[in-house]
Structures are given as C-alpha cells and as structure tokens.
Design an enzyme around this catalytic site. Sequence first.
Site, PDB file in Angstrom:
ATOM      1  N   ARG A 172       0.827  -1.210   0.000  1.00 27.07           N
ATOM      2  CA  ARG A 172       0.000   0.000   0.000  1.00 27.07           C
ATOM      3  C   ARG A 172       0.862   1.262   0.000  1.00 27.07           C
ATOM      4  NH1 ARG A 172      -5.147   0.190   2.529  1.00 27.07           N
ATOM      5  NH2 ARG A 172      -4.523   1.948   3.807  1.00 27.07           N
ATOM      6  N   ARG A 176       9.481   5.768  -3.455  1.00 22.55           N
ATOM      7  CA  ARG A 176       9.775   6.719  -4.544  1.00 22.55           C
ATOM      8  C   ARG A 176      11.245   7.081  -4.608  1.00 22.55           C
ATOM      9  NH1 ARG A 176       5.651  10.208  -2.577  1.00 22.55           N
ATOM     10  NH2 ARG A 176       3.692   9.414  -3.379  1.00 22.55           N
ATOM     11  N   ARG A 249      -8.540  -5.932  13.664  1.00 22.53           N
ATOM     12  CA  ARG A 249      -7.660  -5.221  14.577  1.00 22.53           C
ATOM     13  C   ARG A 249      -8.462  -4.046  15.096  1.00 22.53           C
ATOM     14  NH1 ARG A 249      -3.983  -7.011  17.390  1.00 22.53           N
ATOM     15  NH2 ARG A 249      -2.745  -5.109  17.518  1.00 22.53           N
ATOM     16  N   ARG A 280       1.119   5.875  16.687  1.00 22.34           N
ATOM     17  CA  ARG A 280       1.320   7.222  16.147  1.00 22.34           C
ATOM     18  C   ARG A 280       0.583   8.264  16.969  1.00 22.34           C
ATOM     19  NH1 ARG A 280      -1.947   6.410  10.373  1.00 22.34           N
ATOM     20  NH2 ARG A 280      -3.941   5.955  11.306  1.00 22.34           N
ATOM     21  N   GLU A 300      -2.488   6.742  19.294  1.00 25.15           N
ATOM     22  CA  GLU A 300      -3.189   5.544  18.812  1.00 25.15           C
ATOM     23  C   GLU A 300      -2.494   4.284  19.306  1.00 25.15           C
ATOM     24  OE1 GLU A 300      -4.672   7.216  14.508  1.00 25.15           O
ATOM     25  OE2 GLU A 300      -3.991   5.152  14.646  1.00 25.15           O
ATOM     26  N   TYR A 348     -10.576  -4.257   3.255  1.00 24.90           N
ATOM     27  CA  TYR A 348      -9.765  -3.148   3.727  1.00 24.90           C
ATOM     28  C   TYR A 348      -9.960  -1.951   2.783  1.00 24.90           C
ATOM     29  CZ  TYR A 348      -5.287  -1.691   5.926  1.00 24.90           C
ATOM     30  OH  TYR A 348      -4.297  -1.074   6.634  1.00 24.90           O
ATOM     31  N   ASP A 350     -10.510   1.843   1.444  1.00 25.93           N
ATOM     32  CA  ASP A 350     -10.409   3.265   1.746  1.00 25.93           C
ATOM     33  C   ASP A 350     -11.736   3.935   1.393  1.00 25.93           C
ATOM     34  OD1 ASP A 350      -7.841   3.516   2.798  1.00 25.93           O
ATOM     35  OD2 ASP A 350      -6.915   3.541   0.816  1.00 25.93           O
TER      36      ASP A 350
END
Length: 367
Positions: A172, A176, A249, A280, A300, A348, A350
Amino acid sequence: MKKYDYLIVGAGLYGAVFAHEATKAGKTCLVIEKRDHIAGNIYTYECEGINVHLYGAHIFHTNNKVVWDYVNQFAVFNRYTNSPIANYNGEIYNLPFNMNTFNRMWGVITPQQAAEKIEQQRKEAGITEPKNLEEQAISLVGTDIYEKLIKGYTAKQWGRECKDLPAFIIKRLPVRFTYDNNYFNALYQGIPVGGYTKMIENMLDDIEVQLNTDYLAEKDKYDAMADKVIYTGPVDAYFGYKIGTLQYRSVRFETELLDMENYQGNAVVNYTDYETPYTRIIEHKHFEFGTQPKTVISREYSAEWQQGDEPYYPVNNDQNNSLYAQYKVLADKEEKVIFGGRLGEYKYYDMDKVIEVALDAASKEFG
Ligand code: FAD
Ligand code: UDP
C-alpha cells in the site's frame, strides 16, 4: 407500519452514499444507526474550533475523478497533502519511503545510489521471491529501513511479527526515488472543510435517520418495514456468527486537549520503534492548517479485537478470507439484502473505494 423502499443499516459513508442515490432516484429510505451519531468511522466533532477525527485520522485521496467530483458536491476540500514523519527513538525520517528517507538513512544523494544500496541489502538478505511482509519490505527498501521504520511499527499495529503477515499490506505504501513526501499516489487529495460529519450530513439531507437503533436487536421488525435492506454492519454478526467469528484489529485512542498552539508540527507522527507503546500521534488541527491557541492530540494504540469492541481493520489473512468466503455464500442467498462497505464485505477499503462500490450498487439498483 410505514413501508420504505430501502432500509439502510449504518449511517457511515456507504450507507449515506446509497441513501443519497436512492432518494435521488425517487425511492423512500430509512437509515438506522446503532451509534448516537451519523458518519460511521469518518465521524468528526468540534473541540475548541478544531475538527477531531474520533475514530482515527482520515485523509481523503483518490485517483477516480468520478468519486472526486461526487464528494465535492457535499463539501469543499482543502489542499492538505499527507506527509507523515517517522520518529525512531528520536531520529526523524520522512515518509513514505523516498529520497529524503534514503538520504537521512544512508547519506545517498542520487536515485541511482539509493537503488544500489537497496539492491545490495536485498541480495545480502538472500531474497528472490518475497513470501511475507518482512521479505517484501526488505526487497522494496532494504534491511536498514525495514529494521528502523517497518519492523516495530508493523508488529505493534498488527500484533504479529512481519514474518507472519501477508506481503500485500506493505505494498500500500509508495516507494519513490524522488524527493517527494506525499504519502499517497493519488491525483486528488484533501480534507473536507468543516469536517466529515458535515459532509455526511449533506449527503443525508432530508433523509430520515434513526440513531441509537440496533438493527440486529429487532431484525424482524425492521425487515418488515422495507422492500430491501442495505446492510453495512459486520457480515458475521448478521448471521449470528454461526460459522465462526471474523477477526479485526482494533485501535484505542487517547485524546488530549493541550494548552499550547503546536505540539508536534505535523498532523501525523509515526513512532516506529517497538518500545513506544502507541503507533502514532495525530495532531488534528494540522489537517486544516489550524491557528487556534490550543491543540488536540490523539495517541493511537493498536489492540487485539474482542467481540463487543469496535471493529476497525479487517485482518485479511487466509483463515479469515476463507471464513468470509463462506459467509459470502450465505449473504448471496439473502435476496432482499445487499451487504456493503468495510464491514459488510470484510474488505480493507479506503473511503474512495467505499464510495465507488456504493455507487456501483446504486447503479445496479436504479441504473
Ligand atoms: P463504517 O464507517 O464502519 O459504517 C458502518 C456503520 O454501520 C457504523 O456507523 C456502525 O455503527 C453501523 N452499524 C453496524 N452494525 C449496525 C447495526 N446492527 N445496526 C445499526 N447500525 C449498525 N480511508 C481513507 O480513505 N483514508 C484514510 O485516511 C483512512 N484512515 C482510516 C483510519 C482508520 C483507523 C480506519 C479504521 C479506517 C480508515 N480508513 C481510511 C477507511 C475508512 O474509515 C472506511 O473506508 C469507511 O469509514 C468505511 O465506511 P463504511 O460505511 O463501510 O463503514
Ligand atoms: N508501515 C510501516 N511503517 C510506517 C507506516 C506504515 O511499517 O511508518 C506499514 C505497516 O505495516 C502498515 C502498512 O505499512 O500496516 C500500511 O500503512 P498505512 O499507513 O497505509 O496503514 P493504514 O493505517 O492506513 O492501514
């Protein structure tokens, strides 16, 4: 008892898009939601002028122009671009993995130098065909980045070692060879000005919504009220978990209002070591370039899911996928019911994908 064309279970994104389209097509809808608010997991509320993402930070991003034009009917989107920072024991790296990360990690300057370094580390690890997340990660970005930025974070997030996780999870993330900290490879990106709840409110404008209403607690009564049901809750719950429980989860958020203007200088900071117990910290105001005198942060903590907890992330491993396949057979036999969304389809997804599948379902019904 009033008859509706559609009973929509869940006032999250899927339910709201479907209800909007059905209403536009001249159908009557009743939306029921077991929580005390609309918007599902993308719900935001205001605190000291800051929109707080209660169920985790949500950044809208898509390559699909149809979806982008669709959401822009309901909200104005700002120019926020997600550029998280990784904190590994006090060392700061840019994400996603890009030339800034490679330069900070190895001092390399050019894309060729970075690619050589990764190739050398991949060879040393002896990986040809990556079989799990660990091998996939090392072959994409090398051992050093794996050790510092992936191993601890992933183990905390999923409660499993990288060796025991499927490779696709890490795919995911972009890798770069340019100096570009944009987390998403998406043509369109932003945060709805005024929060996601307002956007969903606009979708549900003039549509009847009943909050604090659990469909499964009075299923027969609600089934009798409509010709068709759109169900966006967990698919296994619909069938009373009769062939087993799908795993999720869960995430626990510790949210604090702080009496300072700027806590961490970025919306998202990932803590990638094993020792820090949270994954995070989100500082919500930075999603909207806020200048309020105070700030709200959320730590989190990833958590094992138990029945009764909020299901957040479907765990799409072989065991769960094969159980879901069995539920799907049962779901397909429910002629009156369409199962949709992250929980209804155990995927999953988005937000942009959820809109896409909800629009597809609507166009099959009314198109
Ligand atoms: P939900 O939002 O879960 O809505 C389902 C609704 O159904 C809920 O409100 C629930 O209460 C209700 N419901 C369930 N059972 C019943 C019942 N029996 N009776 C009545 N109501 C019921 N996507 C992105 O694009 N960008 C991101 O940055 C991003 N970040 C994320 C971060 C986290 C922590 C998580 C977990 C997800 C993230 N996502 C992100 C994904 C995004 O949250 C989902 O794509 C989207 O919320 C799914 O919408 P939905 O309508 O399918 O499900
Ligand atoms: N990941 C990581 N380190 C990071 C960020 C992400 O190892 O700093 C890995 C982790 O395994 C995670 C996956 O990349 O599950 C996908 O990250 P993403 O941010 O897309 O996760 P999300 O929270 O959106 O599911």
